[in-house]
Design a protein around this motif. Structure first.
Motif, mmCIF file in Angstrom:
data_model
loop_
_atom_site.group_PDB
_atom_site.id
_atom_site.type_symbol
_atom_site.label_atom_id
_atom_site.label_comp_id
_atom_site.label_asym_id
_atom_site.label_seq_id
_atom_site.Cartn_x
_atom_site.Cartn_y
_atom_site.Cartn_z
ATOM 1 N N ALA A 332 0.831 -1.207 0.000
ATOM 2 C CA ALA A 332 0.000 0.000 0.000
ATOM 3 C C ALA A 332 0.865 1.257 0.000
ATOM 4 C CB ALA A 332 -0.927 -0.014 1.216
ATOM 5 N N ILE A 333 1.910 1.291 0.808
ATOM 6 C CA ILE A 333 2.749 2.488 0.912
ATOM 7 C C ILE A 333 3.531 2.717 -0.369
ATOM 8 C CG2 ILE A 333 4.792 3.412 2.084
ATOM 9 C CD1 ILE A 333 3.688 2.356 4.680
ATOM 10 N N HIS A 334 4.097 1.676 -0.939
ATOM 11 C CA HIS A 334 4.908 1.865 -2.149
ATOM 12 C C HIS A 334 4.040 2.214 -3.356
ATOM 13 C CE1 HIS A 334 8.229 0.150 0.145
ATOM 14 N NE2 HIS A 334 9.019 0.561 -0.813
ATOM 15 N N LEU A 335 2.875 1.618 -3.471
ATOM 16 C CA LEU A 335 2.003 1.962 -4.588
ATOM 17 C C LEU A 335 1.456 3.372 -4.437
ATOM 18 C CD1 LEU A 335 0.042 -1.377 -5.140
ATOM 19 C CD2 LEU A 335 1.901 -0.429 -6.508
ATOM 20 N N ALA A 336 1.102 3.767 -3.223
ATOM 21 C CA ALA A 336 0.632 5.131 -3.009
ATOM 22 C C ALA A 336 1.736 6.139 -3.282
ATOM 23 C CB ALA A 336 0.114 5.286 -1.579
ATOM 24 N N ASN A 338 4.200 5.765 -5.392
ATOM 25 C CA ASN A 338 4.440 5.842 -6.836
ATOM 26 C C ASN A 338 3.348 6.639 -7.540
ATOM 27 O OD1 ASN A 338 5.959 4.560 -9.302
ATOM 28 N ND2 ASN A 338 3.808 4.265 -9.723
ATOM 29 N N LEU A 339 2.105 6.501 -7.089
ATOM 30 C CA LEU A 339 1.018 7.223 -7.726
ATOM 31 C C LEU A 339 1.064 8.712 -7.392
ATOM 32 C CD1 LEU A 339 -1.931 4.719 -7.137
ATOM 33 C CD2 LEU A 339 -0.625 5.092 -9.232
ATOM 34 N N ALA A 340 1.564 9.054 -6.198
ATOM 35 C CA ALA A 340 1.580 10.448 -5.785
ATOM 36 C C ALA A 340 2.812 11.198 -6.261
ATOM 37 C CB ALA A 340 1.484 10.551 -4.256
ATOM 38 N N GLY A 341 3.875 10.479 -6.636
ATOM 39 C CA GLY A 341 5.113 11.128 -7.009
ATOM 40 C C GLY A 341 5.132 11.582 -8.458
ATOM 41 N N GLU A 342 6.266 12.216 -8.819
ATOM 42 C CA GLU A 342 6.442 12.670 -10.191
ATOM 43 C C GLU A 342 6.783 11.500 -11.097
ATOM 44 O OE1 GLU A 342 9.437 15.601 -10.098
ATOM 45 O OE2 GLU A 342 8.277 17.031 -8.893
ATOM 46 N N PRO A 343 6.546 11.625 -12.405
ATOM 47 C CA PRO A 343 6.894 10.538 -13.332
ATOM 48 C C PRO A 343 8.400 10.250 -13.303
ATOM 49 C CG PRO A 343 5.434 12.120 -14.384
ATOM 50 C CD PRO A 343 5.854 12.740 -13.080
ATOM 51 N N CYS A 344 8.768 9.060 -12.913
ATOM 52 C CA CYS A 344 10.170 8.665 -12.817
ATOM 53 C C CYS A 344 10.226 7.145 -12.902
ATOM 54 C CB CYS A 344 10.808 9.186 -11.523
ATOM 55 S SG CYS A 344 9.954 8.651 -10.034
ATOM 56 N N ASP A 345 11.411 6.608 -12.710
ATOM 57 C CA ASP A 345 11.601 5.166 -12.790
ATOM 58 C C ASP A 345 10.755 4.480 -11.715
ATOM 59 O OD1 ASP A 345 12.563 2.535 -12.893
ATOM 60 O OD2 ASP A 345 14.515 3.217 -13.587
ATOM 61 N N ALA A 346 9.903 3.564 -12.126
ATOM 62 C CA ALA A 346 8.957 2.910 -11.213
ATOM 63 C C ALA A 346 9.472 1.598 -10.656
ATOM 64 C CB ALA A 346 7.631 2.673 -11.930
ATOM 65 N N LEU A 347 10.759 1.294 -10.802
ATOM 66 C CA LEU A 347 11.275 0.013 -10.331
ATOM 67 C C LEU A 347 11.051 -0.204 -8.831
ATOM 68 C CD1 LEU A 347 12.764 -2.585 -11.098
ATOM 69 C CD2 LEU A 347 14.916 -1.401 -10.606
ATOM 70 N N PRO A 348 11.222 0.803 -7.942
ATOM 71 C CA PRO A 348 10.979 0.535 -6.517
ATOM 72 C C PRO A 348 9.558 0.089 -6.199
ATOM 73 C CG PRO A 348 12.259 2.545 -6.765
ATOM 74 C CD PRO A 348 11.819 2.131 -8.147
ATOM 75 N N ALA A 349 8.580 0.462 -7.022
ATOM 76 C CA ALA A 349 7.188 0.056 -6.781
ATOM 77 C C ALA A 349 6.822 -1.230 -7.500
ATOM 78 C CB ALA A 349 6.235 1.171 -7.203
ATOM 79 N N VAL A 350 7.720 -1.780 -8.317
ATOM 80 C CA VAL A 350 7.402 -2.989 -9.078
ATOM 81 C C VAL A 350 7.126 -4.184 -8.172
ATOM 82 C CG1 VAL A 350 8.432 -4.698 -10.617
ATOM 83 C CG2 VAL A 350 8.461 -2.306 -11.244
ATOM 84 N N PRO A 351 7.929 -4.457 -7.109
ATOM 85 C CA PRO A 351 7.578 -5.597 -6.247
ATOM 86 C C PRO A 351 6.192 -5.474 -5.639
ATOM 87 C CG PRO A 351 9.835 -4.907 -5.833
ATOM 88 C CD PRO A 351 9.235 -3.873 -6.723
ATOM 89 N N ALA A 352 5.819 -4.273 -5.186
ATOM 90 C CA ALA A 352 4.491 -4.091 -4.603
ATOM 91 C C ALA A 352 3.397 -4.346 -5.638
ATOM 92 C CB ALA A 352 4.369 -2.682 -4.024
ATOM 93 N N MET A 353 3.579 -3.842 -6.851
ATOM 94 C CA MET A 353 2.590 -4.073 -7.898
ATOM 95 C C MET A 353 2.506 -5.554 -8.255
ATOM 96 S SD MET A 353 0.299 -3.004 -9.974
ATOM 97 C CE MET A 353 0.455 -1.215 -9.922
ATOM 98 N N ALA A 354 3.630 -6.239 -8.342
ATOM 99 C CA ALA A 354 3.623 -7.666 -8.667
ATOM 100 C C ALA A 354 2.920 -8.467 -7.580
ATOM 101 C CB ALA A 354 5.056 -8.160 -8.862
ATOM 102 N N ILE A 355 3.146 -8.116 -6.320
ATOM 103 C CA ILE A 355 2.491 -8.823 -5.218
ATOM 104 C C ILE A 355 0.984 -8.592 -5.270
ATOM 105 C CG2 ILE A 355 2.277 -8.903 -2.710
ATOM 106 C CD1 ILE A 355 5.294 -8.173 -2.613
ATOM 107 N N GLY A 356 0.565 -7.356 -5.538
ATOM 108 C CA GLY A 356 -0.865 -7.076 -5.649
ATOM 109 C C GLY A 356 -1.517 -7.796 -6.816
ATOM 110 N N LEU A 357 -0.820 -7.847 -7.957
ATOM 111 C CA LEU A 357 -1.370 -8.568 -9.100
ATOM 112 C C LEU A 357 -1.452 -10.067 -8.831
ATOM 113 C CD1 LEU A 357 0.397 -6.725 -12.059
ATOM 114 C CD2 LEU A 357 -1.980 -6.509 -11.327
ATOM 115 N N GLY A 358 -0.453 -10.622 -8.154
ATOM 116 C CA GLY A 358 -0.517 -12.037 -7.792
ATOM 117 C C GLY A 358 -1.693 -12.346 -6.891
ATOM 118 N N GLU A 359 -1.964 -11.435 -5.948
ATOM 119 C CA GLU A 359 -3.145 -11.599 -5.093
ATOM 120 C C GLU A 359 -4.423 -11.566 -5.920
ATOM 121 O OE1 GLU A 359 -5.081 -12.140 -1.502
ATOM 122 O OE2 GLU A 359 -2.942 -11.665 -1.502
ATOM 123 N N GLY A 360 -4.484 -10.642 -6.894
ATOM 124 C CA GLY A 360 -5.666 -10.553 -7.732
ATOM 125 C C GLY A 360 -5.867 -11.772 -8.609
ATOM 126 N N VAL A 361 -4.778 -12.296 -9.180
ATOM 127 C CA VAL A 361 -4.886 -13.491 -10.025
ATOM 128 C C VAL A 361 -5.401 -14.672 -9.212
ATOM 129 C CG1 VAL A 361 -3.560 -15.167 -11.349
ATOM 130 C CG2 VAL A 361 -3.130 -12.733 -11.661
#
Length: 385
Positions: A332-336, A338-361
């Motif tokens: 939740a913290i890393h995705l929030a 990434n969404l609130a920050g300026e457009p930049c490299d999103a690699l630090p938020a990739v693990p959080a997004m992958a974990i959320g997508l795995g939960e959804g699948v």
């Protein structure tokens, strides 16, 4: 007389375990393999500049000692300076990117262990599969940037915090001093990992909020459970020893991580923090096309709803901070952030997004299975049959 099983069947156990282990390693290595497929892509000017600045050892994009040692490790044995010939430079950058790919393999392994501690092996493998197909890994996973080091330390801190949560509620079999020493070890290791992630990328310090958020929710939960006791027996009847046993490790991590982070920033940075912005990227966290972004957003929403319901019910019933709650807070913290920050490299938020997508699948698979089972039960009990 009962005959023994044929030798082929008796030998199927080891072969089955070997096949499962091979499949596991293949899925874990998939993000690194997809990134390694782009090693021959010409390096960008920012990528070359990072390595050149690290070799010079002065200012620039690698003004942090942590980043500088990472870039130097990618080109070890160290050349005196970058080659001027295009072919030699391309060969050097390709060799440097091999270390970047190995770091991605370590990040994939960290994601696997983090999800396995909270949800099991199946969802951990789904998270690694989702990690491999996100654009910052699939399209730019081979690019040398400081976000790689910060992401790896952030995932390491996540695993340590989950282990801390499990150890807090584990029944002590030995002396209390040994248990407290183990908890302090986890606290120190997690705080140092969070501090290293901050020092490697000062522009993205969202990971420091994870232990504080966990501590705040745990304190709120303890407070709501203790309120009836205070009303019946008074304030002096509170079980302070039990409350402190649950909260003091999170308090230590929440205070120690920023302190160590500030100390590392003082001694490892050789330029103002404003001069160390996050890297720019041509890709976002999700695919740019709508037909690739919409399904992932839907899966992320399904995973978030399923996680909130499951963790909320379990946390409200037991009142204990578990590995799944720490994992949810991290995502939740890393995705929030990434969404609130300026457009930049999103690699630090990739693990959080992958974990959320795995939960959804996994939630979608369970929903489809429940729907099919319900149709079979309705068809079996239908009076027309």
């Amino acid at each position: 007389m009962i005959r023994s099983a044929p030798r082929s069947l008796r030998a199927s156990g080891p072969f089955r375990r070997l096949a499962i282990a091979g499949l596991l390693l293949a899925i874990l290595a998939l993000p690194a393999l997809l990134a390694g497929a782009h090693l021959d892509v010409p390096a960008g000017p920012e990528e070359v500049q990072r390595v050149a600045t690290a070799l010079r050892g002065s200012g620039g994009p690698s003004a942090s000692d942590i980043d500088r040692h990472f870039f130097l490790a990618t080109v070890s044995p160290l050349p005196p300076e970058l080659p001027t010939e295009p072919q030699a430079l391309a060969l050097l950058m390709t060799r440097a990117r091999l270390i970047q790919v190995l770091f991605l393999l370590a990040i994939s392994g960290g994601v696997y262990f983090a999800v396995m501690l909270a949800r099991g092996r199946v969802q951990a493998l789904l998270a690694c599969l989702c990690l491999a197909w996100l654009p910052p890994v699939a399209s730019e996973g081979q690019v040398l940037r400081p976000e790689t080091v910060s992401t790896l330390f952030g995932v390491l801190a996540l695993v340590l915090l989950q282990s801390l949560a499990q150890t807090i509620h584990r029944r002590a079999n030995g002396p209390a001093i040994v248990r407290n020493a183990v908890l302090l070890g986890y606290c120190a290791a997690a705080a140092m990992a969070l501090a290293m992630a901050l020092a490697a990328l000062p522009a993205r310090g969202a990971g420091l909020f994870v232990p504080g958020a966990v501590m705040s929710v745990a304190a709120l939960q303890v407070g709501t459970r203790m309120l009836p006791i205070v009303r019946r027996k008074g304030l002096w009847s509170l079980p302070m020893r039990s409350i402190n046993a649950r909260l003091w490790p999170w308090t230590v991590v929440s205070l120690l991580a920023p302190a160590l982070g500030l100390l590392l920033l003082v001694y490892t940075l050789h330029a103002p923090v404003d001069h160390l912005p996050a890297s720019q990227s041509a890709v976002s966290l999700l695919p740019a096309v709508w037909w690739g972004r919409a399904p992932l957003v839907g899966l992320l929403a399904v995973g978030a709803i399923a996680a909130v319901l499951r963790i909320g019910l379990r946390f409200g019933r037991r009142g204990r901070v578990g590995a799944d709650f720490v994992l949810f807070t991290y995502c939740a913290i890393h995705l929030a952030g990434n969404l609130a920050g300026e457009p930049c490299d999103a690699l630090p938020a990739v693990p959080a997004m992958a974990i959320g997508l795995g939960e959804g699948v996994l939630a979608a698979i369970h929903a489809v299975g429940w729907w099919r089972l319900r149709r079979r039960l309705v068809a079996a009990t239908s009076p027309n049959r």
